[in-house]
Design a protein around this motif. Structure first.
Motif, PDB file in Angstrom:
ATOM      1  N   ALA A  38      41.463  40.384  55.675  1.00 32.15           N
ATOM      2  CA  ALA A  38      41.856  41.035  54.418  1.00 32.15           C
ATOM      3  C   ALA A  38      43.039  40.315  53.773  1.00 32.15           C
ATOM      4  CB  ALA A  38      42.198  42.503  54.668  1.00 32.15           C
ATOM      5  N   GLN A  39      43.983  39.855  54.584  1.00 34.12           N
ATOM      6  CA  GLN A  39      45.126  39.118  54.037  1.00 34.12           C
ATOM      7  C   GLN A  39      44.670  37.812  53.403  1.00 34.12           C
ATOM      8  OE1 GLN A  39      47.609  38.934  57.558  1.00 34.12           O
ATOM      9  NE2 GLN A  39      48.999  40.498  56.746  1.00 34.12           N
ATOM     10  N   LYS A  40      43.734  37.132  54.042  1.00 37.23           N
ATOM     11  CA  LYS A  40      43.210  35.875  53.493  1.00 37.23           C
ATOM     12  C   LYS A  40      42.485  36.144  52.175  1.00 37.23           C
ATOM     13  CE  LYS A  40      42.535  31.482  53.863  1.00 37.23           C
ATOM     14  NZ  LYS A  40      43.629  30.552  53.709  1.00 37.23           N
ATOM     15  N   ALA A  41      41.719  37.237  52.118  1.00 37.88           N
ATOM     16  CA  ALA A  41      41.016  37.596  50.882  1.00 37.88           C
ATOM     17  C   ALA A  41      42.010  37.870  49.759  1.00 37.88           C
ATOM     18  CB  ALA A  41      40.119  38.806  51.114  1.00 37.88           C
ATOM     19  N   ASP A  42      43.098  38.579  50.077  1.00 39.04           N
ATOM     20  CA  ASP A  42      44.135  38.843  49.071  1.00 39.04           C
ATOM     21  C   ASP A  42      44.779  37.556  48.599  1.00 39.04           C
ATOM     22  OD1 ASP A  42      43.760  41.570  49.053  1.00 39.04           O
ATOM     23  OD2 ASP A  42      45.489  42.013  50.339  1.00 39.04           O
ATOM     24  N   GLU A  43      45.054  36.663  49.547  1.00 39.50           N
ATOM     25  CA  GLU A  43      45.668  35.376  49.209  1.00 39.50           C
ATOM     26  C   GLU A  43      44.779  34.583  48.254  1.00 39.50           C
ATOM     27  OE1 GLU A  43      46.405  31.299  51.658  1.00 39.50           O
ATOM     28  OE2 GLU A  43      47.008  33.148  52.673  1.00 39.50           O
ATOM     29  N   ILE A  44      43.489  34.562  48.530  1.00 38.01           N
ATOM     30  CA  ILE A  44      42.543  33.847  47.664  1.00 38.01           C
ATOM     31  C   ILE A  44      42.500  34.497  46.284  1.00 38.01           C
ATOM     32  CG2 ILE A  44      40.084  33.358  47.321  1.00 38.01           C
ATOM     33  CD1 ILE A  44      39.943  32.995  50.417  1.00 38.01           C
ATOM     34  N   LYS A  45      42.455  35.825  46.249  1.00 38.54           N
ATOM     35  CA  LYS A  45      42.395  36.548  44.974  1.00 38.54           C
ATOM     36  C   LYS A  45      43.627  36.250  44.119  1.00 38.54           C
ATOM     37  CE  LYS A  45      43.294  41.075  44.385  1.00 38.54           C
ATOM     38  NZ  LYS A  45      43.158  42.527  44.547  1.00 38.54           N
ATOM     39  N   TYR A  46      44.807  36.312  44.729  1.00 42.85           N
ATOM     40  CA  TYR A  46      46.030  36.061  43.974  1.00 42.85           C
ATOM     41  C   TYR A  46      46.130  34.601  43.544  1.00 42.85           C
ATOM     42  CZ  TYR A  46      47.417  40.740  45.355  1.00 42.85           C
ATOM     43  OH  TYR A  46      47.459  42.095  45.536  1.00 42.85           O
ATOM     44  N   ARG A  47      45.655  33.688  44.386  1.00 41.40           N
ATOM     45  CA  ARG A  47      45.678  32.264  44.020  1.00 41.40           C
ATOM     46  C   ARG A  47      44.762  32.008  42.830  1.00 41.40           C
ATOM     47  NH1 ARG A  47      47.969  28.172  42.540  1.00 41.40           N
ATOM     48  NH2 ARG A  47      46.970  26.206  42.974  1.00 41.40           N
TER      49      ARG A  47
END
Length: 77
Positions: free
Chosen positions: A27-36
């Motif tokens: 989930a953290q990786k998904a958030d990181e991708i979304k924000y990037r």
């Protein structure tokens, strides 16, 4: 009240367990991708806005510098 009371120790234990969870990491990786992706979108919007302002300035000044810049870039002869 039917609330489950957690002691500070249990809270810390659960935090430690969740920090090692592969699902939390996912989930953290998904958030990181979304924000990037949103950062990229904002940067591209800003570049487009600046490009339009530059093109308008060039057009208003009657100088065709933009075409001169691109002629050098795409000169295949």
């Amino acid at each position: 009240m039917n609330k489950k009371y957690l002691t500070e120790e249990k809270v810390e234990q659960e935090i430690a367990m969740l920090r090692t969870s592969k699902y939390v990491a996912l989930a953290q990786k998904a958030d990181e991708i979304k924000y990037r992706r949103r950062q990229i979108l904002d940067n591209l919007r800003d570049l487009e806005k600046r490009g339009k302002a530059i093109a308008e300035q060039i057009q208003n000044e009657g100088i065709d510098i933009l075409n001169e810049c691109f002629e050098d870039e795409f000169d295949y002869a």
